[in-house]
Each structure stands twice: as C-alpha cells, then as structure tokens.
Design an enzyme around this catalytic site. Structure first.
Site, PDB file in Angstrom:
ATOM      1  CG  LEU A  35     -11.438   0.218 -22.577  1.00  0.00           C
ATOM      2  CD1 LEU A  35     -11.390   1.390 -23.569  1.00  0.00           C
ATOM      3  CD2 LEU A  35     -10.068   0.018 -21.916  1.00  0.00           C
TER       4      LEU A  35
ATOM      5  CG  ASP B 203      -8.132   6.977  -7.352  1.00  0.00           C
ATOM      6  OD1 ASP B 203      -8.879   7.984  -7.365  1.00  0.00           O
ATOM      7  OD2 ASP B 203      -8.296   6.024  -8.135  1.00  0.00           O
TER       8      ASP B 203
ATOM      9  N   GLY C  85     -16.609   2.328 -15.616  1.00  0.00           N
ATOM     10  CA  GLY C  85     -15.323   1.666 -15.454  1.00  0.00           C
ATOM     11  C   GLY C  85     -15.287   0.555 -14.435  1.00  0.00           C
TER      12      GLY C  85
ATOM     13  CB  ALA D  62     -13.144   6.668 -18.350  1.00  0.00           C
TER      14      ALA D  62
ATOM     15  CE1 TYR E 147      -4.237  -1.372  -0.305  1.00  0.00           C
ATOM     16  CE2 TYR E 147      -3.199  -3.113   0.976  1.00  0.00           C
ATOM     17  CZ  TYR E 147      -4.236  -2.668   0.172  1.00  0.00           C
ATOM     18  OH  TYR E 147      -5.256  -3.520  -0.172  1.00  0.00           O
TER      19      TYR E 147
ATOM     20  CG  HIS F  19     -14.227  -1.030  -2.087  1.00  0.00           C
ATOM     21  ND1 HIS F  19     -14.183  -1.461  -3.394  1.00  0.00           N
ATOM     22  CD2 HIS F  19     -15.283  -1.674  -1.530  1.00  0.00           C
ATOM     23  CE1 HIS F  19     -15.170  -2.321  -3.616  1.00  0.00           C
ATOM     24  NE2 HIS F  19     -15.845  -2.458  -2.500  1.00  0.00           N
TER      25      HIS F  19
ATOM     26  CB  SER G 226     -14.829  -5.813 -13.496  1.00  0.00           C
ATOM     27  OG  SER G 226     -15.057  -6.077 -12.116  1.00  0.00           O
TER      28      SER G 226
END
Length: 231
Positions: free
Chosen positions: A199, A91, A172, A216, A53, A106, A174
C-alpha cells in the site's frame, strides 16, 4: 524446485479488517508490545496476554479472506511446489481462501502450544492461564505464536527456497521486522528478481527491482493474473 517465494505481512489482511501494528486505535495500539508479545510479558501477566490473543482470535474468526488471499491461493494451486507462500501473519485467511500450504514463520493464533512439552493443538476460542495441556497436563499453555525475542519458525526451509527461487515477492510488509526484512536481499544475492507489492513503500522499497503500490486486494490479483498468463 521453488520458482517463486512470496512473503506476506499484515498489509495482506488489512482489507479483511485485521489491523497492522501501526493502526491507530487498533489492538496493538492499546497494548504495549513488551506486555503482550514477549516471553517476559507472559511470565509477568499470563492472563493479560491470553486476553489479548483471545481478542485477536475472535477478530480472526470474524474476518473473511479478501481478493488478495484468494488470488494467492489460486496461484498456489496452479504452481504447486514451484511456489512457497511464507507469511508473517498469524491469521488463517490464506488457508481459508484455499491455499494448500502456508509457512507461518510467526506461528498461528488459531493454534495452542504447551510451554512444558511443546505439544501443539487447535486452540479453543478462549484460552486461560490454568488450561491444562491435553498431552502432558501442565498448566503451561500459550498461543502458538512467535513473540519478540523468540526464534521464528521454518527458517531453514525458507532459506533453502530463497537460495533457489527466480522471483521473490514481498506483499504488505513494513520491511522493519527481521529476519523477514532481509529475505529480499538474501534472494537477490542468489540472483532472484525482487518485487514489492504494498500500500505504501516499505523501509527497503527502493532496493527492490520493482515496486507496485496500491491496496492488496487490487494489486495482488493483477500480479497473479500476469504470472498465470505468462505461464
């Protein structure tokens, strides 16, 4: 009232240089998830997890928001409480693009958490197993991120927004990580229209009302322009 719920995943930040789980040669490809993204892995080898991390934090610091982050921040300023930005990303690029509020389900790599007292604070650039908590002094500090097997943050707030929104937009993602992968169905069950911006098609792409494919940084600003033009 929440009019639009946007859920973003790793694909939002990929063009900023932050890799997805599936990128060949990326950070995730070099570490087994069970070693660096589970409570059990942290208990076995906290130094390894901190090193991982710390590297992700350095990557985050070095990255810059892209046009998709900027567009969502612009939309947030116009719509205010009518928009809820939810992200699976750890982020801070949406905030650095100017988004006034982001729901990090998260957690955040730029934040630290005490495993003993649950105090949270801004993380230093590098964390180590022996670092004391600034509140209680315990050497139980960890990144403030949700690992596999842990309960995501803010689910009650997200559920309330999904129940009242008119539009759910997935950007974006999955479509493979739950509970976020089920948000589109939850929103649709309450009558919302659903849109995927990605994408490549997600695992649930065919179940959305509409899917638009492309980078994106191109398709998200185009969609935001449409929303703002429509009022």
């Amino acid at each position: 009232m929440t009019r639009i719920v946007v859920l973003s995943g790793a694909g939002l930040s990929a063009e900023s240089g932050l890799g997805t789980f599936r990128d060949a040669g990326g950070l995730w490809a070099r570490y087994p998830l069970e070693d660096v993204a589970t409570p059990q892995g942290f208990a076995r080898d906290p130094a390894l997890v901190h090193d991982f991390y710390n590297a992700r934090r350095e990557n985050c610091i070095a990255a810059a928001p892209n046009a998709a982050h900027a567009a969502l921040a612009r939309l947030a300023h116009v719509l205010g409480p009518e928009l809820l930005l939810v992200t699976q990303n750890i982020d801070d690029l949406l905030e650095r693009a100017g988004a006034p509020e982001v729901v990090h389900m998260h957690g955040e790599v730029m934040r630290a958490l005490c495993g003993a007292c649950e105090h949270r604070w801004d993380a230093p650039r590098a964390m180590h197993p022996g670092d004391p908590c600034p509140a209680c002094g315990a050497a139980a500090t960890r990144p403030d991120v949700v690992w596999f097997g842990e309960y995501p943050y803010h689910l009650d707030r997200i559920a309330a927004a999904l129940a009242e929104c008119a539009l759910f937009v997935s950007i974006g993602t999955s479509g493979s990580v739950y509970p976020a992968a089920g948000f589109f169905a939850e929103a649709a069950g309450h009558g919302a229209r659903t849109l995927e911006l990605n994408l490549d098609p997600s695992e649930n792409s065919g179940r959305f009302d509409e899917a638009r494919l492309g980078p994106a940084a191109r398709i998200v600003p185009d969609w935001v322009d449409e929303v703002l033009a429509a009022g």
